[in-house]
Motif scaffolding. Structure first.
Motif, PDB file in Angstrom:
ATOM      1  N   ARG A 131     -20.481  46.557 -45.361  1.00 18.19           N
ATOM      2  CA  ARG A 131     -20.894  47.686 -44.518  1.00 18.19           C
ATOM      3  C   ARG A 131     -21.695  47.270 -43.292  1.00 18.19           C
ATOM      4  N   THR A 132     -22.551  46.273 -43.434  1.00 22.86           N
ATOM      5  CA  THR A 132     -23.321  45.810 -42.288  1.00 22.86           C
ATOM      6  C   THR A 132     -22.963  44.353 -42.021  1.00 22.86           C
ATOM      7  N   LEU A 133     -22.131  44.157 -41.040  1.00 27.72           N
ATOM      8  CA  LEU A 133     -21.712  42.824 -40.629  1.00 27.72           C
ATOM      9  C   LEU A 133     -22.438  42.511 -39.326  1.00 27.72           C
ATOM     10  N   ARG A 134     -23.408  41.625 -39.406  1.00 26.31           N
ATOM     11  CA  ARG A 134     -24.199  41.261 -38.233  1.00 26.31           C
ATOM     12  C   ARG A 134     -23.754  39.883 -37.762  1.00 26.31           C
ATOM     13  N   VAL A 135     -23.341  39.790 -36.524  1.00 23.14           N
ATOM     14  CA  VAL A 135     -22.828  38.541 -35.970  1.00 23.14           C
ATOM     15  C   VAL A 135     -23.777  38.061 -34.892  1.00 23.14           C
ATOM     16  N   GLN A 136     -24.131  36.800 -34.957  1.00 23.95           N
ATOM     17  CA  GLN A 136     -24.976  36.201 -33.935  1.00 23.95           C
ATOM     18  C   GLN A 136     -24.192  35.089 -33.253  1.00 23.95           C
ATOM     19  N   GLY A 137     -24.327  34.985 -31.948  1.00 30.02           N
ATOM     20  CA  GLY A 137     -23.730  33.884 -31.209  1.00 30.02           C
ATOM     21  C   GLY A 137     -22.317  34.109 -30.707  1.00 30.02           C
ATOM     22  N   GLN A 138     -21.802  35.340 -30.793  1.00 30.16           N
ATOM     23  CA  GLN A 138     -20.442  35.590 -30.290  1.00 30.16           C
ATOM     24  C   GLN A 138     -20.314  35.219 -28.816  1.00 30.16           C
ATOM     25  N   GLU A 139     -21.393  35.357 -28.088  1.00 27.75           N
ATOM     26  CA  GLU A 139     -21.342  35.031 -26.663  1.00 27.75           C
ATOM     27  C   GLU A 139     -21.128  33.536 -26.427  1.00 27.75           C
ATOM     28  N   GLN A 140     -21.319  32.720 -27.453  1.00 29.19           N
ATOM     29  CA  GLN A 140     -21.115  31.273 -27.350  1.00 29.19           C
ATOM     30  C   GLN A 140     -19.645  30.868 -27.446  1.00 29.19           C
ATOM     31  N   VAL A 141     -18.787  31.784 -27.862  1.00 27.73           N
ATOM     32  CA  VAL A 141     -17.358  31.485 -28.001  1.00 27.73           C
ATOM     33  C   VAL A 141     -16.749  31.453 -26.606  1.00 27.73           C
TER      34      VAL A 141
ATOM     35  N   SER B 133     -12.084  30.392 -22.393  1.00 30.51           N
ATOM     36  CA  SER B 133     -10.954  29.557 -21.979  1.00 30.51           C
ATOM     37  C   SER B 133     -11.193  28.118 -22.396  1.00 30.51           C
ATOM     38  N   GLY B 134     -10.136  27.329 -22.329  1.00 25.51           N
ATOM     39  CA  GLY B 134     -10.204  25.923 -22.705  1.00 25.51           C
ATOM     40  C   GLY B 134     -10.056  25.740 -24.203  1.00 25.51           C
ATOM     41  N   PRO B 135      -9.768  24.504 -24.613  1.00 25.28           N
ATOM     42  CA  PRO B 135      -9.590  24.234 -26.041  1.00 25.28           C
ATOM     43  C   PRO B 135     -10.892  24.370 -26.819  1.00 25.28           C
ATOM     44  N   VAL B 136     -10.796  24.925 -28.018  1.00 22.24           N
ATOM     45  CA  VAL B 136     -11.965  25.131 -28.885  1.00 22.24           C
ATOM     46  C   VAL B 136     -11.565  24.826 -30.315  1.00 22.24           C
ATOM     47  N   ILE B 137     -12.449  24.158 -31.022  1.00 21.76           N
ATOM     48  CA  ILE B 137     -12.265  23.948 -32.460  1.00 21.76           C
ATOM     49  C   ILE B 137     -13.434  24.613 -33.161  1.00 21.76           C
ATOM     50  N   LEU B 138     -13.139  25.546 -34.037  1.00 27.16           N
ATOM     51  CA  LEU B 138     -14.162  26.195 -34.855  1.00 27.16           C
ATOM     52  C   LEU B 138     -14.066  25.592 -36.250  1.00 27.16           C
ATOM     53  N   ILE B 139     -15.177  25.151 -36.779  1.00 26.68           N
ATOM     54  CA  ILE B 139     -15.183  24.518 -38.092  1.00 26.68           C
ATOM     55  C   ILE B 139     -16.180  25.241 -38.990  1.00 26.68           C
ATOM     56  N   PRO B 140     -15.700  26.229 -39.738  1.00 19.25           N
ATOM     57  CA  PRO B 140     -16.606  26.927 -40.664  1.00 19.25           C
ATOM     58  C   PRO B 140     -16.942  26.012 -41.843  1.00 19.25           C
TER      59      PRO B 140
ATOM     60  N   PRO C 186     -11.732  34.883 -37.910  1.00 20.67           N
ATOM     61  CA  PRO C 186     -10.807  35.479 -36.927  1.00 20.67           C
ATOM     62  C   PRO C 186     -11.280  36.840 -36.406  1.00 20.67           C
ATOM     63  N   TYR C 187     -11.942  37.605 -37.260  1.00 20.51           N
ATOM     64  CA  TYR C 187     -12.407  38.935 -36.866  1.00 20.51           C
ATOM     65  C   TYR C 187     -13.494  38.849 -35.796  1.00 20.51           C
ATOM     66  N   VAL C 188     -14.399  37.892 -35.916  1.00 14.83           N
ATOM     67  CA  VAL C 188     -15.530  37.824 -34.981  1.00 14.83           C
ATOM     68  C   VAL C 188     -15.322  36.861 -33.819  1.00 14.83           C
ATOM     69  N   THR C 189     -14.221  36.095 -33.825  1.00 15.99           N
ATOM     70  CA  THR C 189     -13.971  35.164 -32.718  1.00 15.99           C
ATOM     71  C   THR C 189     -12.567  35.276 -32.135  1.00 15.99           C
ATOM     72  N   GLY C 190     -11.746  36.164 -32.669  1.00 10.05           N
ATOM     73  CA  GLY C 190     -10.350  36.267 -32.252  1.00 10.05           C
ATOM     74  C   GLY C 190     -10.141  36.981 -30.930  1.00 10.05           C
ATOM     75  N   ARG C 191      -8.942  37.502 -30.760  1.00 10.38           N
ATOM     76  CA  ARG C 191      -8.490  38.074 -29.495  1.00 10.38           C
ATOM     77  C   ARG C 191      -9.440  39.124 -28.914  1.00 10.38           C
ATOM     78  N   ARG C 192      -9.988  40.001 -29.739  1.00  8.68           N
ATOM     79  CA  ARG C 192     -10.862  41.057 -29.204  1.00  8.68           C
ATOM     80  C   ARG C 192     -12.173  40.509 -28.662  1.00  8.68           C
ATOM     81  N   VAL C 193     -12.615  39.371 -29.151  1.00 10.73           N
ATOM     82  CA  VAL C 193     -13.880  38.779 -28.694  1.00 10.73           C
ATOM     83  C   VAL C 193     -13.643  37.750 -27.595  1.00 10.73           C
ATOM     84  N   SER C 194     -12.710  36.834 -27.840  1.00  6.51           N
ATOM     85  CA  SER C 194     -12.515  35.719 -26.918  1.00  6.51           C
ATOM     86  C   SER C 194     -11.291  35.876 -26.020  1.00  6.51           C
TER      87      SER C 194
END
Length: 115
Positions: free
Chosen positions: A28-38, A41-48, A60-68
């Motif tokens: 119910r409460t999904l708090r995301v910090q640092g989305q602005e760091q994504v 453009s350019g190549p990116v590797i995310l390593i959870p 994918p929900y917090v860094t995918g198409r709608r965010v980045s």
């Protein structure tokens, strides 16, 4: 190795179903910090660090198409790429890698996607 070709229809549909309906109802409460760091453009590797099985849905929900503004592709355990689940994951940008015996083809696929 199964080649992943993103589905223009299934990927956004899964984003809505999993993210908007699934995650938002279960967590119910999904708090995301640092989305602005994504980067946008350019190549990116995310390593959870995979502290839970939720990473595969939340990242994918917090860094995918709608965010980045970009689609995500994922290296996925070859076991998870079996059956119907594997077909859906493949259509959403997942490609298999055997963690016990990684192949050069899986690494090449990752490099191709970064280009």
């Amino acid at each position: 190795m199964q080649d992943s070709v993103k589905s223009a229809l299934l990927t956004p549909l899964m984003d809505r179903l999993v993210g908007d309906f699934g995650l938002r109802r279960y967590i119910r409460t999904l708090r995301v910090q640092g989305q602005e760091q994504v980067p946008k453009s350019g190549p990116v590797i995310l390593i959870p660090n995979h502290r839970s099985r939720w990473d595969a849905l939340i990242i994918p929900y917090v860094t995918g198409r709608r965010v980045s503004g970009r689609d995500l592709y994922s290296m996925v355990s070859h076991d998870e790429m079996l059956g119907l689940q594997g077909r859906v994951i493949g259509q959403c940008g997942g490609f298999p890698v055997n963690a016990q015996a990684p192949s050069l083809s899986a690494l090449r696929r990752g490099v191709e996607l970064l280009r």
